[in-house]
Structure formats: C-alpha cells, structure tokens
Design a protein around this motif. Structure first.
Motif, short mmCIF file in Angstrom:
data_model
loop_
_atom_site.label_atom_id
_atom_site.label_comp_id
_atom_site.label_asym_id
_atom_site.label_seq_id
_atom_site.Cartn_x
_atom_site.Cartn_y
_atom_site.Cartn_z
N ASN A 232 0.83 -1.21 0.00
CA ASN A 232 0.00 0.00 0.00
C ASN A 232 0.86 1.26 0.00
N LEU A 233 1.97 1.25 0.74
CA LEU A 233 2.88 2.40 0.74
C LEU A 233 3.45 2.64 -0.66
N ILE A 234 3.77 1.56 -1.34
CA ILE A 234 4.30 1.68 -2.71
C ILE A 234 3.22 2.22 -3.64
N ASN A 235 2.04 1.64 -3.60
CA ASN A 235 0.96 2.01 -4.52
C ASN A 235 0.39 3.40 -4.26
N LYS A 236 0.23 3.76 -2.99
CA LYS A 236 -0.39 5.04 -2.66
C LYS A 236 0.59 6.22 -2.74
N PHE A 237 1.87 5.97 -2.38
CA PHE A 237 2.81 7.08 -2.23
C PHE A 237 4.08 6.93 -3.07
#
Length: 141
Positions: A83-88
């Motif tokens: 999620n950190l990779i995809n969102k930010f």
C-alpha cells in the motif's frame, strides 16, 4: 535527505524520521490502525509531503519466535508495504525488527522512570520505529 520508518502493529503503527548523514532517527507519531490498516492514510501522506520522503524502512519479523502468529503478521506487513508503494510511490526496505519493542520498553522505562503500566503502546511503537530506522541506517549507509 530524510527517510521514514514504520513499526507495524495491528492497532498502532509507529513512525520515525531519520537522516542519512547522522544515521539517527527521531520518533514522530503513532498512527491508529484497524487490523493493520491505518485509519487515515492522509496522516502518512502529510508526513511524507512535509519531509519530502521517497524511501521507507519497514520493520519485518524475520526471526519471530511464535511461528503461527508470525505467518499472519508477515502477510499484513507485506500488504502494508505494498500500500505504501501504490499510494505514495515509496521505495521500501525491510529490516529485522527483532527486539525493537523490548528495546523501546527499556528505553522508556529507564529514561522516563515510568512503570510499565503507565506508558502506552503508542510510545513503544514510535520508539521501536526509531530503533528500526537506526539499525537500517547503520547497516546500509
């Protein structure tokens, strides 16, 4: 240049910010989570924007003793990192978080002269995030 670290927890996620030059980190905040998912992803976004962060270190239980619980928590941590990779669009690094909570409890207990029942898990998670990040910085820079 700054880097962020996360001490993942199912109810709280500790956050620390560090810098490459000094190889030190400081606790920032403990973000409330529900089942390992931040209640408000914007809390993380604000920190990333303020500090202009592009890289993150996530504590990972490589050598966790409780095998059954470990498999489940590793799945949640990987999902959080994805999620950190995809969102930010963060570049993610993992490091073994072994004993960071223990170190954090000792730090709080001995430095603040507080009995165990008087400090919250939020404090433990943020201090653990510091230990996670400083460990990674010392090994990689």
């Amino acid at each position: 240049m700054f880097i962020i670290s996360f001490d993942f927890g199912m109810k709280n996620i500790g956050v620390a910010i560090g810098q490459f030059y000094t190889k030190t980190a400081n606790p920032i905040i403990s973000i409330p989570a529900k089942n390992g998912i931040p209640v408000n992803w914007m809390d993380i976004k604000k920190i990333l924007d303020i500090w202009m962060i592009k890289k993150a270190v996530v504590g990972y239980p490589y050598n966790y003793i409780k095998k059954n619980k470990c498999k489940l928590i590793k799945i949640y941590i990987k999902k959080f990192a994805l999620n950190l990779i995809n969102k930010f669009n963060l570049k993610i690094f993992f490091i073994d978080e072994c004993f960071t909570s223990y170190e954090a409890r000792n730090f709080i207990y001995y430095n603040y002269d507080i009995y165990n029942s008087f400090y919250s898990n939020c404090d433990i998670h943020t201090i653990s995030a510091v230990y996670i990040l400083e460990r990674w910085l010392k090994l990689n820079y």
